[in-house]
Design an enzyme around this catalytic site. Structure first.
Site, PDB file in Angstrom:
ATOM      1  N   ASP A   1     -29.359  32.810 149.839  1.00 53.32           N
ATOM      2  CA  ASP A   1     -29.680  33.947 150.684  1.00 53.32           C
ATOM      3  C   ASP A   1     -29.140  35.238 150.076  1.00 53.32           C
ATOM      4  OD1 ASP A   1     -30.817  34.870 153.172  1.00 53.32           O
ATOM      5  OD2 ASP A   1     -28.782  35.222 153.879  1.00 53.32           O
TER       6      ASP A   1
ATOM      7  N   GLU B   1     -33.712  34.135 147.295  1.00 52.10           N
ATOM      8  CA  GLU B   1     -34.206  34.925 148.425  1.00 52.10           C
ATOM      9  C   GLU B   1     -34.135  36.387 148.005  1.00 52.10           C
ATOM     10  OE1 GLU B   1     -34.252  37.649 150.883  1.00 52.10           O
ATOM     11  OE2 GLU B   1     -32.270  36.932 151.501  1.00 52.10           O
TER      12      GLU B   1
ATOM     13  N   ASP C   1     -35.985  34.586 160.211  1.00 54.53           N
ATOM     14  CA  ASP C   1     -35.712  35.943 160.683  1.00 54.53           C
ATOM     15  C   ASP C   1     -36.956  36.660 161.189  1.00 54.53           C
ATOM     16  OD1 ASP C   1     -32.964  36.018 160.286  1.00 54.53           O
ATOM     17  OD2 ASP C   1     -33.132  36.691 158.220  1.00 54.53           O
TER      18      ASP C   1
END
Length: 512
Positions: free
Chosen positions: A309, A357, A410
């Site tokens: 991430d 990501e 998200d």
């Protein structure tokens, strides 16, 4: 040449906590095996999930007390009862849980009590061979497990004392100074005083480890690979920060001097002030990034591929003064860059089974770092229709070495996004996807599946065509991470359509 191990395949995002089950939250129990079987039957070869770490503030898995430990909430209770260590849960308790939402305030204490009962049952009734497996696990994982279990034992004691005194539980820098500073005599005394509590936290991790290993083997046998998720930062109140404060930007009192976040963006006009302490990358470099090597190895013990991430933070990260209340005022600082990934690649034998990501503000240095190590980046279809035909997230602009998502944890669901999208976006998406507004979720899934991207991933909510009320997370808002589904919401059609698409577009064995 790519250093990942991606093939042309597809899969589904679903965090294990969202699985069905009788105990208030999804876990490693029977529904996890059923989900693996459903994926295989649907022609899917990847199960992507969120971080498996213990949840933190706001019940987020991205702000954990440990970068190495697994969430106790993921330990299935059925195997503990089958082993004779745990009595069957009370039927009235089970009937009170919401099958479509995690009530963390009720579920967490209830399940932790059950785990304590199981630990007591293990202590009284486990046979010699089982005790030997537990001892072998403690030895194999001691490099992180010892610090984690001691941290949790101390934290539990501090929380109980604070509760009894009617005050807020302290973060570790406010513990008695000898414990906060990890003075050897204080550490030895604490290990002796809290030996039983330490053993409990070790027991919970061992239970997860055994259950997860069996689930992962079942997935392998069904041709399903697990895709994990590694947050770039750790929480300040964590075993990691307490055990190695020298690796973080802290002051003499162990408080962060600067914290992590991102500047104003699509999700927030004031940016996102995450509040995690920032790494002292120079200190990490001096020992060859040993902590990062250990961390990635641990994640690859649990998954076949790991999504990292906020990958852009390794090229440059947004530094916010700890005194600032928002992320508006900050400074871009250079990250470790290629030096870190060279060490990781060498330590892993030349492979980096990693997805980068790379969403948000992406600059040439981020692209150079990603591409220099052959890491696939991400494309999100929901972001594709707001600008022009040159947008990188439109399928005709993809490169092969990328991963396409209809949306992420998200994002809103596709159906929810469609309901609130700007008219220009909907008009362009309708023209691009050749649809009249019906079945927008299947049009997006098909576009992702048909693309040249090596990996296509769809949130289960999009496969099922669920609306915004089924969203998993809304950045910067509270009350998230609670979504669950029931098997009666699935039915035969979604799996059948996924299997047909996977075969048609060469993501699972070609056209049948």
């Amino acid at each position: 040449m790519s250093t990942t191990r991606l093939r042309r395949e597809s899969g589904v995002i679903l965090h294990p906590t969202s699985l069905p089950g009788p105990h208030g939250i999804g876990d490693c129990g029977p529904s996890a095996y059923h989900f693996v079987d459903w994926l295989a039957g649907a022609g899917q070869s990847c199960w992507q999930m969120l971080p498996l770490n213990p949840i933190g503030p706001g019940n987020s898995p991205y702000a954990s007390v440990s970068a190495f430990a697994a969430s106790p909430l993921l330990v299935a209770l059925e195997p503990l009862a089958e082993a004779g260590w745990l009595a069957p849960p009370d039927a009235a308790d089970l009937a009170s849980f919401d099958p479509r939402k995690v009530d963390f305030e009720r579920v967490v204490p209830w399940r932790m009590d059950r785990l304590r009962d199981a630990a007591e049952g293990f202590s009284r009734r486990a046979d010699a061979a089982t005790r030997a497996r537990f001892a072998a696990y403690r030895e194999a994982q001691r490099t992180w497990l010892d610090d984690y279990a001691l941290f949790m034992a101390l934290d539990t004691a501090q929380r109980r004392a604070a509760h009894a005194a009617g005050r807020e539980a302290p973060a570790w820098p406010q513990w008695p100074a000898p414990l906060a500073r990890r003075e050897p005599a204080a550490m030895a005394a604490a290990r002796e005083e809290h030996a039983g509590e330490i053993r409990f936290w070790q027991f919970v991790q061992w239970c997860f480890g055994e259950q997860w290993a069996r689930l992962r083997q079942h997935a392998r046998e069904r041709g399903v690979r697990l895709v994990g998720d590694l947050p770039i930062f750790v929480a300040h109140h964590s075993a990691d920060c307490w055990a190695r404060p020298d690796l973080y930007r802290l002051d003499a009192a162990f408080a962060p001097t600067v914290v992590a976040g991102v500047p104003p963006d699509f999700f927030s006009a004031t940016g996102q002030r995450w509040g995690n302490p920032l790494y002292d990358w120079d200190a990490m470099a001096r020992d060859g990034y040993a902590w990062w090597i250990a961390r990635l190895r641990r994640q690859l013990d649990l998954a076949d591929i790991v999504r990292i991430d906020h990958f852009r933070g390794f090229a440059a990260y947004w530094e916010i003064d700890a005194a600032c209340e928002t992320a508006v005022e900050g400074t871009w600082r250079a990250g470790p860059g290629a030096a870190l990934f060279e060490r990781l690649r060498d330590a892993l034998g030349g492979e980096l089974p990693v997805i980068a990501e790379d969403l948000g503000i992406i600059t040439p240095d981020v692209e150079a770092l990603r591409d220099g190590f052959g890491l696939p980046g991400m494309r999100v279809l929901q972001f594709a229709f707001g600008e022009s035909p040159d947008h990188l997230f439109l399928p005709h602009n993809y490169i092969e070495n990328c991963c396409v998502y209809t949306g992420t944890h998200d994002n809103d669901t596709v159906v929810g996004w469609w309901a609130t999208a700007a008219e220009r976006e909907r008009r362009y998406a309708s023209q691009y996807l050749d649809l009249d507004g019906h079945d927008i979720h299947w049009a997006m899934v098909r576009a992702a599946c048909a693309s040249v991207a090596r990996l296509a991933i769809y949130p289960l909510q999009d496969v099922l065509g669920l609306d915004a009320s089924h969203r998993m997370n809304t950045p910067a808002l509270t009350g998230c991470w609670t979504w669950r589904f029931e098997w009666n919401m699935v039915g035969p059609e979604p799996g059948k359509r996924l299997a047909e698409m996977a075969a048609c577009y060469g993501r699972r064995g070609g056209i049948a």
